[in-house]
Write an enzyme that holds these catalytic residues in place. Structure first.
Site, mmCIF file in Angstrom:
data_model
loop_
_atom_site.group_PDB
_atom_site.id
_atom_site.type_symbol
_atom_site.label_atom_id
_atom_site.label_comp_id
_atom_site.label_asym_id
_atom_site.label_seq_id
_atom_site.Cartn_x
_atom_site.Cartn_y
_atom_site.Cartn_z
ATOM 1 N N LYS A 143 0.858 -1.182 0.000
ATOM 2 C CA LYS A 143 0.000 0.000 0.000
ATOM 3 C C LYS A 143 0.898 1.237 0.000
ATOM 4 C CE LYS A 143 -4.011 1.866 2.494
ATOM 5 N NZ LYS A 143 -4.889 1.669 3.683
ATOM 6 N N ASP A 178 1.855 11.693 -5.617
ATOM 7 C CA ASP A 178 0.396 11.755 -5.706
ATOM 8 C C ASP A 178 -0.094 12.530 -6.929
ATOM 9 O OD1 ASP A 178 -0.583 10.141 -3.689
ATOM 10 O OD2 ASP A 178 -0.424 11.669 -2.166
#
Length: 448
Positions: A143, A178
């Site tokens: 993750k 991101d």
């Protein structure tokens, strides 16, 4: 400046089902919404995107974290694991052009929304997945968050300083893992849409955060290959007196090319941590002459330490001191004007208070103001990061949780009674407006 003209919206008529959250996925889908696509954000019932209530600053308002990444979207709350919720999701995908997801590795397949399933459901559908690492990577099931991508993508090891207590891998303040990944995914989606124009068939677009960071660190691979061949890197700040190892050192404040770039103190640096300018000394002697003359030191031109670019690299520490002896006497804006007019590559270090209020950026549409209404009122965000001569977005507020439930379900043929039943059964949740107490920050002892 272009005017808003929906007829010229590049993605007008494109429908996107957006099963993303936090930053990487929403940054992608918001860009597509600003280009004219209809973006339906699928959110968990009752809670929605986690960022709605993260980093709160105003009572009864969604966070800026959420607002700045979800403008111009529609919100549908949906229990996608329930039979009726899955039917609704499938009905949406049958009519969609693009399906975007950034859920945990393997979660889309387990929930029944993997590529094989959705491709059979709608062969024209483009599915775009964003994960931390590539399929087949030994880290594929890890993750990933923003700093994880920077660490694994080569940015952290190459950023920072090479000595002292802060000689540690360092995160960039820019969202390389991101928002950068979201921009890369958007490029892949746009390419897939163009491909579909020819083939009539959708495809699967996969973007890893690690790859997106690596792409922006391309020149660091160049440097690693050079180090493998040369054993040292003259364009790095630590050259020449450095104990070179197998891997490239941290870049410190160097420019990244053969030129000599560095951050210099400007007037006021003693009290302002951002009273600095960045100046690039280009390779040619002509460029060095321009810097020497504009700074009032023509003797630097013939100084044996600086006679050519190789000597300037060898003696860069002395060069830094010479230039800074000049820059410390002038304001960073004055330096930018004076040196810029002399053809010297230069720029002020702008802090975020200056950027927030920058007259140029607020005027030209780089920083845009959106009226969210409610307690939030108007807020600023970074708008579309490029311009089109014949189109600019109509920037709209971010949706409340489930704000568009009725509209979206009605478009799928559900009547008001059926929609009410879906609410009662927990397939969707009621529209929710922000409800949070006034935020009080616990300050440190020095600020009490």
């Amino acid at each position: 400046m272009a005017e808003t003209n929906e007829d010229y919206a590049p993605l007008k008529g494109i429908k996107i089902v957006d099963w993303t959250q936090v930053q990487s996925g929403p940054s992608c889908t918001q860009l597509l919404a600003w280009l004219g696509a209809e973006v339906i954000k699928i959110e968990r019932t009752n809670t929605g995107d986690p960022t709605r209530n993260e980093l709160l600053d105003i009572q009864d308002s969604w966070s800026l974290y959420y607002l700045q990444l979800n403008a111009n979207k529609k919100s549908l709350t949906l229990n996608i694991k329930s039979p009726e919720g899955k039917k609704i999701m499938y009905d949406l995908l049958k009519k969609a052009d693009v399906f975007v997801e950034n859920v945990r590795p393997g979660a889309a397949d387990r929930a029944g929304y993997g590529w094989d399933t959705v491709h059979k459901l709608n062969p024209r559908l483009i599915m775009a997945s964003l994960k931390g690492f590539n399929e087949g990577s030994r880290f594929a099931n890890v993750k990933a968050f923003e700093p994880v991508a920077q660490a694994a993508g080569g940015a952290a090891s190459a950023t920072g300083w090479n000595d002292g207590e802060y000689n540690v891998p360092t995160q960039s303040a820019a969202a390389l893992g991101d928002s950068n990944s979201g921009m890369h995914l958007a490029i892949g989606i746009l390419a897939a849409l163009m491909q579909r124009e020819r083939t009539g068939e959708g495809t699967f677009v996969y973007q890893s955060m690690q790859d997106a960071v690596l792409n922006l660190c391309r020149i660091k691979l160049r440097d690693q290959l050079m180090l493998d061949n040369l054993g040292a890197l003259p364009h790095y700040a630590v050259y020449p007196d450095y104990n070179w190892g197998k891997a490239i050192p941290r870049a410190e404040n160097t420019e990244g090319g053969q030129v000599i770039g560095w951050t210099y103190k400007a007037k006021g640096w003693e009290t302002d941590p951002n009273a600095y300018v960045y100046i690039v000394v280009q390779n040619s002697n002509k460029s060095w002459e321009a810097i020497s003359n504009v700074m009032g030191h023509p003797e630097w031109i013939t100084d044996p330490r600086f006679v050519d670019w190789q000597h300037r690299q060898l003696n860069k520490e002395d060069l830094y001191k010479c230039i800074e002896s000049y820059t410390k006497n002038y304001d960073k804006y004055e330096l930018t004007k004076t040196l810029g007019e002399a053809g010297v590559p230069v720029g002020p270090v702008l802090d975020w208070h200056e950027l927030e209020n920058d007259p140029d950026l607020n005027e030209d549409g780089t920083i845009v103001t959106i009226d969210q209404g409610g307690n939030r009122g108007k807020f600023k965000t970074i708008g579309l990061p490029f311009t089109l001569a014949n189109y600019k977005p109509d920037y709209k507020r971010a949706p409340d949780l489930g704000e568009n439930n009725k509209e979206i379900l009605a478009s799928l043929g559900y009547d008001p009674d059926q929609i009410e039943k879906l609410t009662e059964e927990g397939v969707i949740s009621k529209v929710a407006t922000p409800k949070n107490p006034r935020v009080q920050v616990i300050k440190g002892k020095d600020n009490e």
